[in-house]
Design an enzyme around this catalytic site. Structure first.
Site, PDB file in Angstrom:
ATOM      1  N   CYS A   1      -2.451  32.959  11.305  1.00  0.00           N
ATOM      2  CA  CYS A   1      -2.228  33.721  12.524  1.00  0.00           C
ATOM      3  C   CYS A   1      -1.722  32.795  13.631  1.00  0.00           C
ATOM      4  CB  CYS A   1      -3.532  34.392  12.929  1.00  0.00           C
ATOM      5  SG  CYS A   1      -3.230  35.736  14.053  1.00  0.00           S
TER       6      CYS A   1
ATOM      7  N   TYR B   1       0.148  14.021   1.577  1.00  0.00           N
ATOM      8  CA  TYR B   1      -0.166  14.562   2.901  1.00  0.00           C
ATOM      9  C   TYR B   1      -0.090  16.094   2.970  1.00  0.00           C
ATOM     10  CZ  TYR B   1       0.553   9.629   3.650  1.00  0.00           C
ATOM     11  OH  TYR B   1       0.482   8.259   3.532  1.00  0.00           O
TER      12      TYR B   1
ATOM     13  N   GLU C   1       0.820  -1.216   0.000  1.00  0.00           N
ATOM     14  CA  GLU C   1       0.000   0.000   0.000  1.00  0.00           C
ATOM     15  C   GLU C   1       0.852   1.264   0.000  1.00  0.00           C
ATOM     16  OE1 GLU C   1      -3.550  -1.784   2.856  1.00  0.00           O
ATOM     17  OE2 GLU C   1      -1.806  -0.847   3.766  1.00  0.00           O
ATOM     18  N   PRO C   2       1.571   1.525  -1.072  1.00  0.00           N
ATOM     19  CA  PRO C   2       2.359   2.754  -1.108  1.00  0.00           C
ATOM     20  C   PRO C   2       1.466   3.984  -1.282  1.00  0.00           C
ATOM     21  CG  PRO C   2       2.519   1.623  -3.213  1.00  0.00           C
ATOM     22  CD  PRO C   2       1.700   0.736  -2.315  1.00  0.00           C
TER      23      PRO C   2
HETATM   24  C1  LIG Z   1      -0.514   5.621   5.709  1.00  0.00           C
HETATM   25  C2  LIG Z   1      -0.655   4.202   5.351  1.00  0.00           C
HETATM   26  C3  LIG Z   1      -0.110   3.728   4.164  1.00  0.00           C
HETATM   27  C4  LIG Z   1       0.706   4.572   3.231  1.00  0.00           C
HETATM   28  O1  LIG Z   1       1.898   4.997   3.802  1.00  0.00           O
HETATM   29  P1  LIG Z   1       3.004   5.754   2.920  1.00  0.00           P
HETATM   30  O2  LIG Z   1       4.082   6.032   3.882  1.00  0.00           O
HETATM   31  O3  LIG Z   1       2.370   6.985   2.391  1.00  0.00           O
HETATM   32  O4  LIG Z   1       3.418   4.826   1.836  1.00  0.00           O
HETATM   33  C5  LIG Z   1      -0.345   2.407   3.835  1.00  0.00           C
HETATM   34  N1  LIG Z   1      -1.069   1.592   4.645  1.00  0.00           N
HETATM   35  C6  LIG Z   1      -1.599   2.029   5.804  1.00  0.00           C
HETATM   36  C7  LIG Z   1      -2.382   1.102   6.625  1.00  0.00           C
HETATM   37  C8  LIG Z   1      -1.402   3.337   6.200  1.00  0.00           C
HETATM   38  O5  LIG Z   1      -1.908   3.746   7.360  1.00  0.00           O
END
Ligand SMILES: *Cc1c(COP(=O)(O)O)cnc(C)c1O
Length: 431
Positions: free
Chosen positions: A361, A390, A290-291
């Site tokens: 502010c 992000y 999950e990148p």
């Molecule tokens: C945030 C997250 C990701 C992605 O992380 P990156 O650092 O943006 O690659 C993947 N899986 C889960 C469960 C996350 O919380």
């Protein structure tokens, strides 16, 4: 320039994806998020192709959409054959609104509400990653009401402490996400999951942290997760067929950052899983990753107009821009590092040490402290690099600042993918 995505044209202007960023700022206004489509697609393909090349047990790349969630990103992920990971009803809604294939959606979260779980079941999302025992019970009874079965993975804390900021570490026992291995929580969760008749336990998940440059934590995760899957097999006779290793692959924010390439990361992951399966005597599971950040973080930038430049003799020089923590809270949140370039003077030396401040502010409203940019004047365009992940997704209306627009550039041509908010948008929900 920081990476090959950024370049300087014959006018001395910074370019991204072949587009002149000074022209983009004039045409679309500032602050402005800019993304390079070809580069983002190349990143998607690099992960996908490398896993297919190096691993024979099957794989699926989910884009972690919390990094940048908007309709166009779900369309892009869909067209590249990726799945997406969502962590809220809002992200799920956005994905579904563009017809994202639900079976390739993976739903996350440490405190999913019953409404969100119900929405996920109604949408027929492919996988729900269950975080805790309360969720397991809620999901089972919702699935029962609807007459369906939920395909789940259990979120595991593998007990890996990687070297990154405390707020983005998620693999150790003291963390709000998931079940710990070392105290038996994970094994107990498996036992409970197998006891519910509306729950189909498919696999396990871990996400050890974010912006990780080392490869060892991923090698360790492979061994620990496969080892746990083997324990599950021994104790229950059930073979878990999927292991999701999350995201976390680091990107280049500054010249000092030295990320491992995506294909090399995938080669290492594939080999580590194969080695672990051999060691533990376990059949090759499907690998899921999950990148988020690494899909688009470094293929992007934010453009601002420089306003007040305040030199405090003997202290520092503040260069203020027309955005700030409302469009990029990451420095205020965890001192995230960025490089900045005066886009209309990108061919000049960066020898002017400044602190880049926003217009909110709040004294902590800084984008970067003590960083070097080109000698700047009021009216110049400032580009902060690698802001794709992000930033928009963490943006707010603090001080009632309208959220900026986002444009996607492809072969030098730009199109708006998120319109700039107006003052009217800001008061829309006020009674
Ligand atoms: C945030 C997250 C990701 C992605 O992380 P990156 O650092 O943006 O690659 C993947 N899986 C889960 C469960 C996350 O919380």
């Amino acid at each position: 320039m920081l990476t090959e995505s950024y370049s300087v044209n014959e006018r001395g202007h910074l370019t991204l994806g072949g587009a002149d960023t000074v022209e983009l700022a004039e045409r679309f206004g500032t602050p402005l998020y800019v993304f390079d489509e070809n580069d983002i697609r190349a990143n998607c393909r690099e992960f996908k192709d490398a896993l297919e090349k190096y691993y024979s047990g099957g794989s699926l790349v989910y884009y972690a959409s919390k990094a940048f969630s908007c309709k166009e990103m779900y369309r892009l992920a869909k067209s590249e054959g990726l799945g997406v990971d969502v962590v809220s009803g809002g992200e799920l809604y956005t994905a579904m609104s563009v017809g994202f294939p639900a079976d390739k959606i993976c739903f996350h979260g440490n405190n999913k509400t019953a409404d969100e779980l119900s929405f996920a079941l109604d949408s027929k999302v492919g996988r729900i990653v269950v975080d805790n025992i309360y969720e397991l019970e809620t999901l089972n009874s919702l699935a029962e009401d609807k007459g369906v079965k939920a395909d789940i993975l259990l979120r595991i804390k593998p007990g890996i402490d990687c070297h990154t900021h405390d707020y983005i570490k998620t693999g150790q026992i003291d963390c709000k996400f998931g079940f710990a291995l070392e105290n038996g929580e994970a094994a107990e969760a498996v036992r409970l999951a197998l006891g519910y008749d509306r729950i189909n336990l498919v696999g396990i998940h871990c996400h050890i942290g974010s912006q990780i440059f080392e490869t060892q934590p991923f090698i360790d995760a492979a061994d620990i997760m496969v080892g746990f899957a083997k324990e599950v097999l021994n104790s229950t006779g059930i073979t878990l067929t999927e292991i999701n290793f999350g995201g976390g692959y680091g990107i280049k924010y500054t010249a000092e950052d030295k990320p491992v390439s995506k294909s090399e990361s995938m080669r290492i992951l594939a080999q580590s899983v194969e080695a672990a399966c051999e060691k533990h005597g376990f059949p090759l599971p499907k690998i899921l990753i999950e990148p988020g950040r690494s899909i688009l973080g470094a293929s992007s930038l934010t453009l601002y107009k420089i306003g007040v430049i305040k030199e405090i003799k003997g202290v520092r020089t503040y260069v203020s821009v027309d955005g700030g923590m409302s469009d990029n809270p990451r420095y205020a949140l965890y001192q995230a590092e960025y490089e900045a370039v005066v886009a209309n003077k990108a061919d000049k030396p960066r020898d002017f040490e400044v602190t880049i401040a926003g217009k909110c502010c709040e004294s902590g409203d800084l984008i970067q402290e003590n960083t070097k940019i080109q000698s700047a004047e009021v009216g110049d365009t400032l580009a902060v690099l690698a802001t794709g992940a992000y930033n928009y997704s963490m943006a707010s209306n603090y001080n009632r600042s309208p959220r900026p627009a986002a444009v996607m550039v492809k072969d030098g041509e730009a199109r708006v993918i998120i319109e700039r908010e107006t003052y009217e948008d800001i008061i829309k929900k006020d009674i």
